[in-house]
Design a protein around this motif. Structure first.
Motif, short mmCIF file in Angstrom:
data_model
loop_
_atom_site.label_atom_id
_atom_site.label_comp_id
_atom_site.label_asym_id
_atom_site.label_seq_id
_atom_site.Cartn_x
_atom_site.Cartn_y
_atom_site.Cartn_z
N PHE B 194 0.85 -1.19 0.00
CA PHE B 194 0.00 0.00 0.00
C PHE B 194 0.88 1.23 0.00
O PHE B 194 2.05 1.17 0.38
CB PHE B 194 -0.94 0.00 1.21
N ASP B 195 0.32 2.36 -0.44
CA ASP B 195 1.18 3.49 -0.73
C ASP B 195 1.14 4.62 0.31
O ASP B 195 1.54 5.73 0.00
CB ASP B 195 0.86 4.05 -2.12
N SER B 196 0.68 4.35 1.51
CA SER B 196 0.78 5.41 2.52
C SER B 196 0.70 4.79 3.90
O SER B 196 0.22 3.67 4.07
CB SER B 196 -0.34 6.43 2.35
N ASN B 197 1.20 5.54 4.89
CA ASN B 197 1.07 5.10 6.28
C ASN B 197 -0.39 4.87 6.62
O ASN B 197 -0.74 3.91 7.30
CB ASN B 197 1.64 6.18 7.21
N GLY B 198 -1.26 5.76 6.13
CA GLY B 198 -2.68 5.68 6.45
C GLY B 198 -3.31 4.40 5.91
O GLY B 198 -4.12 3.76 6.58
N ALA B 199 -2.93 4.02 4.68
CA ALA B 199 -3.50 2.82 4.07
C ALA B 199 -3.05 1.57 4.82
O ALA B 199 -3.83 0.64 5.01
CB ALA B 199 -3.09 2.72 2.60
N GLY B 212 2.26 -4.92 9.86
CA GLY B 212 2.69 -3.82 9.01
C GLY B 212 3.73 -2.98 9.71
O GLY B 212 4.10 -3.27 10.85
N TYR B 213 4.22 -1.94 9.05
CA TYR B 213 5.12 -1.01 9.72
C TYR B 213 4.74 0.41 9.31
O TYR B 213 4.44 0.67 8.15
CB TYR B 213 6.59 -1.30 9.40
N VAL B 214 4.68 1.29 10.30
CA VAL B 214 4.27 2.68 10.04
C VAL B 214 5.13 3.63 10.88
O VAL B 214 5.76 3.22 11.86
CB VAL B 214 2.79 2.93 10.40
N SER B 215 5.13 4.89 10.49
CA SER B 215 5.77 5.92 11.29
C SER B 215 5.08 5.99 12.65
O SER B 215 3.89 5.70 12.76
CB SER B 215 5.63 7.28 10.61
#
Lengths: 297, 287
Positions: B194-199, B212-215
């Motif tokens: 997916f193409d964003s942290n939000g997605a 997953g991994y996010v900021s």
């Protein structure tokens, strides 16, 4: 508004010719603009994509199985197959649904239902694709996941979402071509003792055939081009899907996902993907328009 | 006669407006000129153009808003484009400040990076997941496809849905550097991308078997996993205990001066760092 005095518009007046000529060329220019824009877009895509074809090789690019930027491996076969599967899946759902909806609207439905269903289908066109994606992501994907087949992001989810999106194209063009079938055909069939179903299946639909094929081809063009909703429900894995529950990636999805950070050969490879798409859609649309023209003859 | 003049005038207006339009279009193509930054004593004025990393962009925008609120005569234009574009732009001199969410590569032109904040990347799972922590090696194996079931890392018997960012993402780059790259592994091609942290957040929040991994700024509604027994908190990232952390940079071509220096100092100062903290970034450790 200023009025141009009669003297200006008198035949033989020099200014009349200038005035008329100016507007003629102005309108030519406006007419040409859309074509020029298309030309510029094509030129730009080809210019940016060319280095990738040169360095990777057209055949390696199209038939390559690996897309791994850190390895500088750029093969788009998984995406070509992903786009193809999703498009076929969408058409398998939307073609029968669309054709029979069109038949229903033209030959079966009472006036009242027609006046509800037709605007409803036309409204589907106006819904932004991100909304389709969202509905797919929040409702369809969880349902598929709960059925016990993987994560839910799949060719199946994408096909269903896409089927709804191309439905209006198929219904409206098919409907137009069914309406264009002369009533005499219907009367003839009925007077020979055909049932209503026999009339529709053996007379009306064959007579409207070229329009129906055109609607399918144009729907296919729309399906291949669709991006946003696909990214949200297909999972974007770079693999050749082995079942309808498997995730996949489309050509347009790759562009939308990766373009904003790409540089160098990666950038060129993405534009080369755009070139492949461009050629795909050009061929499909030309075919569709030829079919439509065939109908009008 | 007067009406003829009138219609001539109309044509004239049309032509001149067409020319104007053409001029505007042409002007848009010209490269951005570097402003001459000459702050007078007391009051700052001028324009700063910034471009680069989209991970830096939201933070830079908020910092710019605060800066221009303080100095109304200054205009700061923030745009994206990605880290690579930021390095290119500053090297070419088309912007005053470039932005990068990664270190400058040895193959890239020599520019001056100034750190404006740190950003941590958290490993996240669905709130229904019973797991509390993993090792970096386990995460690397999960992303490489060598571990595919949660029970192999101490969780329930369920297939792991691996969710990753797209190729080129700065978040992915830091993940690859500290997690998969550290064990010479690659993110598997059949992960979901997916193409964003939000997605990523909405995917992991809706799928109880997803990882997953996010900021750090995007962990709301998700369960963060301890990595090597260290919780992903701002304190642990600042002290260096938490391993998956990157710096966010502003780039300049030469030693910053004038309003560019003022802006960078503002971002690194208490006001800028407060914004960073509020947005889930890790403030600088300045001594």
């Amino acid at each position: 508004m200023s009025k141009i005095s009669d003297s200006v518009l008198q035949p033989g007046c020099e200014l009349r010719r200038v005035y008329d000529g100016f507007w003629r060329y102005a309108i030519y220019l406006f007419g040409a603009i859309s074509f020029i824009i298309l030309l510029l877009i094509a030129l730009f895509i080809f210019r940016e994509g060319y280095p990738a074809f040169q360095k990777i090789g057209i055949w390696q690019f199209i038939s390559g199985l690996r897309w791994d930027v850190s390895d500088q491996a750029y093969g788009i076969l998984p995406m070509i197959i992903g786009s193809t599967y999703v498009t076929i899946g969408a058409l398998l759902i939307s073609v029968p649904l669309g054709i029979f909806t069109a038949v229903f609207l033209t030959d079966v439905a009472p006036q009242m239902m027609r006046s509800i269903i037709r605007p409803a289908i036309e409204l589907l066109v106006g819904i932004p694709s991100v909304v389709y994606g969202l509905v797919g992501m929040l409702m369809l994907v969880p349902i598929i996941r709960q059925s016990g087949h993987g994560s839910g992001d799949s060719v199946l989810a994408a096909s269903i979402v896409l089927a709804v999106m191309v439905l209006p194209t198929i219904v409206s063009i098919t409907e137009d071509s069914i309406i264009a079938v002369p009533n005499a055909y219907r009367e003839g069939a009925l007077s020979l003792g055909a049932t209503r179903w026999q009339m529709i299946w053996h007379v009306v639909l064959p007579a409207a055939k070229s329009g129906i094929i055109a609607s399918i081809v144009l729907g296919m063009g729309r399906a291949i081009g669709e991006t946003m909703a696909m990214i949200m429900v297909i999972g974007n894995s770079i693999i050749i899907p082995d079942s309808i529950f498997s995730p996949a990636r489309t050509l347009t999805g790759t562009l939308a996902l990766e373009l904003k950070y790409a540089a160098g050969l990666h950038w060129n490879a993405l534009f080369a993907t755009g070139v492949v798409l461009f050629v795909f859609i050009l061929i499909l649309n030309s075919f569709g328009f030829l079919m439509l023209r065939g109908k009008n003859k | 006669m007067s009406s003829i003049k009138h219609s001539m005038k109309k044509v004239g207006v049309l032509l001149s407006s067409t020319l104007l339009l053409a001029a505007v279009i042409l002007a848009g193509c010209a490269p951005a000129s570097a402003p001459v930054a000459t702050p007078q004593a007391g009051e700052l004025s001028g324009t700063i153009n910034e471009a680069g990393s989209t991970s830096v962009q939201p933070l830079a925008e908020l910092m710019a808003t605060a800066f221009t609120a303080k100095y109304p005569k200054v205009t700061v234009n923030i745009s994206g484009g990605g880290s690579s574009a930021g390095v290119k732009a500053i090297a070419a001199g088309t912007v005053d400040i470039g932005a990068a969410s990664r270190d400058i590569k040895i193959t890239e032109p020599d520019v001056i990076p100034v750190c404006i904040a740190r950003d941590g990347v958290a490993i996240v799972v669905n709130e229904a997941n019973s797991l509390t922590g993993v090792t970096i090696e386990q995460v690397a194996k999960i992303y490489a496809g060598e571990i595919t079931n949660w029970k192999d890392v101490g969780g329930n018997d369920a297939t792991i849905t691996v969710v990753s960012r797209e190729e080129g993402s700065g978040t992915r780059e830091v993940f690859e550097e500290y997690v998969t790259g550290a064990f010479k592994k690659k993110i598997k091609a059949d992960a979901l991308f997916f193409d964003s942290n939000g997605a990523i957040r909405s995917k992991v929040a809706s799928d109880k078997n997803a990882v997953g991994y996010v900021s750090f700024g995007y962990v709301a509604g998700l369960k963060t996993l301890m990595v090597n027994n260290v919780a992903p908190t701002i304190e642990n990232a600042q002290s260096g205990k938490y391993p998956i952390v990157r710096r966010l940079y502003f780039l300049t071509k030469s030693v910053p001066s004038g309003i560019v220096k003022e802006f960078i100092d503002f971002c690194r100062g208490p006001e800028g760092q407060k914004i960073a903290l509020n947005e889930g970034y890790i403030p600088l450790v300045l001594k």
